[in-house]
Scaffold this motif. Sequence first.
Motif, mmCIF file in Angstrom:
data_model
loop_
_atom_site.group_PDB
_atom_site.id
_atom_site.type_symbol
_atom_site.label_atom_id
_atom_site.label_comp_id
_atom_site.label_asym_id
_atom_site.label_seq_id
_atom_site.Cartn_x
_atom_site.Cartn_y
_atom_site.Cartn_z
ATOM 1 N N ASN A 126 0.800 -1.228 0.000
ATOM 2 C CA ASN A 126 0.000 0.000 0.000
ATOM 3 C C ASN A 126 0.834 1.279 0.000
ATOM 4 O O ASN A 126 0.289 2.367 0.176
ATOM 5 C CB ASN A 126 -0.944 -0.005 1.208
ATOM 6 C CG ASN A 126 -1.970 -1.124 1.135
ATOM 7 O OD1 ASN A 126 -2.514 -1.409 0.064
ATOM 8 N ND2 ASN A 126 -2.224 -1.777 2.258
ATOM 9 N N THR A 127 2.139 1.148 -0.180
ATOM 10 C CA THR A 127 2.978 2.335 -0.211
ATOM 11 C C THR A 127 3.264 2.752 -1.650
ATOM 12 O O THR A 127 3.183 1.936 -2.579
ATOM 13 C CB THR A 127 4.319 2.088 0.503
ATOM 14 O OG1 THR A 127 5.009 1.006 -0.144
ATOM 15 C CG2 THR A 127 4.085 1.729 1.961
ATOM 16 N N ALA A 128 3.582 4.009 -1.828
ATOM 17 C CA ALA A 128 3.834 4.535 -3.168
ATOM 18 C C ALA A 128 5.189 4.054 -3.691
ATOM 19 O O ALA A 128 6.172 4.035 -2.949
ATOM 20 C CB ALA A 128 3.797 6.055 -3.144
ATOM 21 N N PRO A 129 5.263 3.679 -4.950
ATOM 22 C CA PRO A 129 6.556 3.285 -5.531
ATOM 23 C C PRO A 129 7.446 4.500 -5.770
ATOM 24 O O PRO A 129 6.970 5.633 -5.812
ATOM 25 C CB PRO A 129 6.150 2.616 -6.851
ATOM 26 C CG PRO A 129 4.841 3.247 -7.198
ATOM 27 C CD PRO A 129 4.158 3.570 -5.901
ATOM 28 N N TYR A 286 20.965 7.837 1.844
ATOM 29 C CA TYR A 286 19.737 8.093 1.101
ATOM 30 C C TYR A 286 18.823 9.014 1.898
ATOM 31 O O TYR A 286 18.726 8.902 3.129
ATOM 32 C CB TYR A 286 18.997 6.781 0.811
ATOM 33 C CG TYR A 286 19.672 5.926 -0.239
ATOM 34 C CD1 TYR A 286 19.340 6.052 -1.581
ATOM 35 C CD2 TYR A 286 20.656 5.001 0.113
ATOM 36 C CE1 TYR A 286 19.962 5.274 -2.552
ATOM 37 C CE2 TYR A 286 21.285 4.227 -0.845
ATOM 38 C CZ TYR A 286 20.933 4.370 -2.172
ATOM 39 O OH TYR A 286 21.552 3.608 -3.120
ATOM 40 N N LEU A 287 18.160 9.911 1.174
ATOM 41 C CA LEU A 287 17.094 10.721 1.748
ATOM 42 C C LEU A 287 15.774 10.114 1.275
ATOM 43 O O LEU A 287 15.620 9.818 0.088
ATOM 44 C CB LEU A 287 17.200 12.177 1.298
ATOM 45 C CG LEU A 287 18.541 12.877 1.570
ATOM 46 C CD1 LEU A 287 18.452 14.339 1.160
ATOM 47 C CD2 LEU A 287 18.964 12.743 3.024
ATOM 48 N N PRO A 288 14.812 9.895 2.172
ATOM 49 C CA PRO A 288 13.574 9.185 1.806
ATOM 50 C C PRO A 288 12.772 9.927 0.742
ATOM 51 O O PRO A 288 12.863 11.153 0.620
ATOM 52 C CB PRO A 288 12.816 9.105 3.134
ATOM 53 C CG PRO A 288 13.404 10.173 3.989
ATOM 54 C CD PRO A 288 14.827 10.305 3.589
ATOM 55 N N PRO A 289 11.958 9.179 -0.033
ATOM 56 C CA PRO A 289 11.179 9.776 -1.132
ATOM 57 C C PRO A 289 9.944 10.521 -0.645
ATOM 58 O O PRO A 289 8.811 10.226 -1.028
ATOM 59 C CB PRO A 289 10.800 8.559 -1.981
ATOM 60 C CG PRO A 289 10.723 7.433 -0.998
ATOM 61 C CD PRO A 289 11.796 7.718 0.024
ATOM 62 N N LYS A 290 10.161 11.534 0.192
ATOM 63 C CA LYS A 290 9.069 12.334 0.755
ATOM 64 C C LYS A 290 8.847 13.577 -0.108
ATOM 65 O O LYS A 290 9.805 14.202 -0.556
ATOM 66 C CB LYS A 290 9.426 12.742 2.184
ATOM 67 C CG LYS A 290 8.386 13.607 2.863
ATOM 68 C CD LYS A 290 8.861 14.017 4.251
ATOM 69 C CE LYS A 290 7.865 14.946 4.915
ATOM 70 N NZ LYS A 290 8.346 15.424 6.240
ATOM 71 N N ASP A 291 7.563 13.925 -0.334
ATOM 72 C CA ASP A 291 7.227 15.110 -1.149
ATOM 73 C C ASP A 291 7.971 15.066 -2.481
ATOM 74 O O ASP A 291 8.718 15.979 -2.848
ATOM 75 C CB ASP A 291 7.576 16.402 -0.404
ATOM 76 C CG ASP A 291 6.814 16.534 0.896
ATOM 77 O OD1 ASP A 291 5.664 16.082 0.955
ATOM 78 O OD2 ASP A 291 7.396 17.079 1.858
ATOM 79 N N ARG A 292 7.745 14.000 -3.203
ATOM 80 C CA ARG A 292 8.487 13.787 -4.447
ATOM 81 C C ARG A 292 8.289 14.917 -5.451
ATOM 82 O O ARG A 292 7.176 15.420 -5.636
ATOM 83 C CB ARG A 292 8.079 12.455 -5.080
ATOM 84 C CG ARG A 292 8.692 11.252 -4.392
ATOM 85 C CD ARG A 292 8.288 9.980 -5.052
ATOM 86 N NE ARG A 292 6.854 9.744 -4.914
ATOM 87 C CZ ARG A 292 6.197 8.798 -5.579
ATOM 88 N NH1 ARG A 292 6.826 8.036 -6.438
ATOM 89 N NH2 ARG A 292 4.900 8.628 -5.399
#
Length: 305
Positions: A126-129, A286-292
Amino acid sequence: MEKKSRRSFMKTLGVSIGAAGVVGGSSILNSCTQVESTSGDTITLLTSSGELVKVEKSQLKPADIPSLSENQKRGREGLPGKKFVMVIDLSKCRNARQCMKACQNHHQLRPEQHHINVLEMQDAENTAPYYMPKPCQHCDNPPCTKVCPVNATFKREDGIVLIDNERCIGCRFCIAACPYSARVFNWFEPRDADKYKGVTYNIEANVPQKKGTISKCLFSADRLRDGKLPSCVSACPNGVYWFGDQNEDAVTNGTTHETTSFSELIKTNAGYTLMPDLGTKPRVYYLPPKDRAFPFQGEIEQHHS
């Protein structure tokens, strides 16, 4: 390797390739390596950007030319006082793959070979790719160097893990030991093998590549010696990569050329490393894929359908 000494060969031509570049009238040639002359008046050189260029012999003047062994020694020592580190911002990656293209061109890689690969990731159902570039992690506790029986792969003081394909016997123990699948084996003759024939081996670029040996991401160590960013960092059009010196606590973005504090960048953006429980201590964060900044390609296709 040719039987005749490359040092003797270059001396007979009366040309100079210094540690930092060509000594002579052409300032655009940095960190060049000599190749066989193609005519009586010109000579072909390999630049640190991986390009072959022709120059007039009259533009060059004699100087001391380091031997292959001297170049290998310098390559193992690295850059004093440095501790290189990379930060990859997953919120910025849109799978442009320009980093992969630039790396392949720089390191004489075939189309199917990758020092860096951009993967499609999805952490749970259920998480965004998102997209994740994955180079060698240049671990501070690298398992690959410990299993090499001939000391062909090694860790430098500046944090970079390199391979010397003049020593590599192709046993592939390092491939088995690497938990990040960051290494490739040269099963076939390298790309443009004839084009690179006669080029003096550059351990910091691992060029020319050699069939039957291992290759991997090098943080473009030859470009770092020239004060340049790695090829992948400079080629990315979307600001995904930050690169710099942890000792100076400074990293520079390859797209915006902005320089910021490495520790602050990691702290404020919840930076992390891959598989920390293994104890390998990667130098790639790595910086997480937040606010892509860009939507995932699959999301675009689903929206249009």
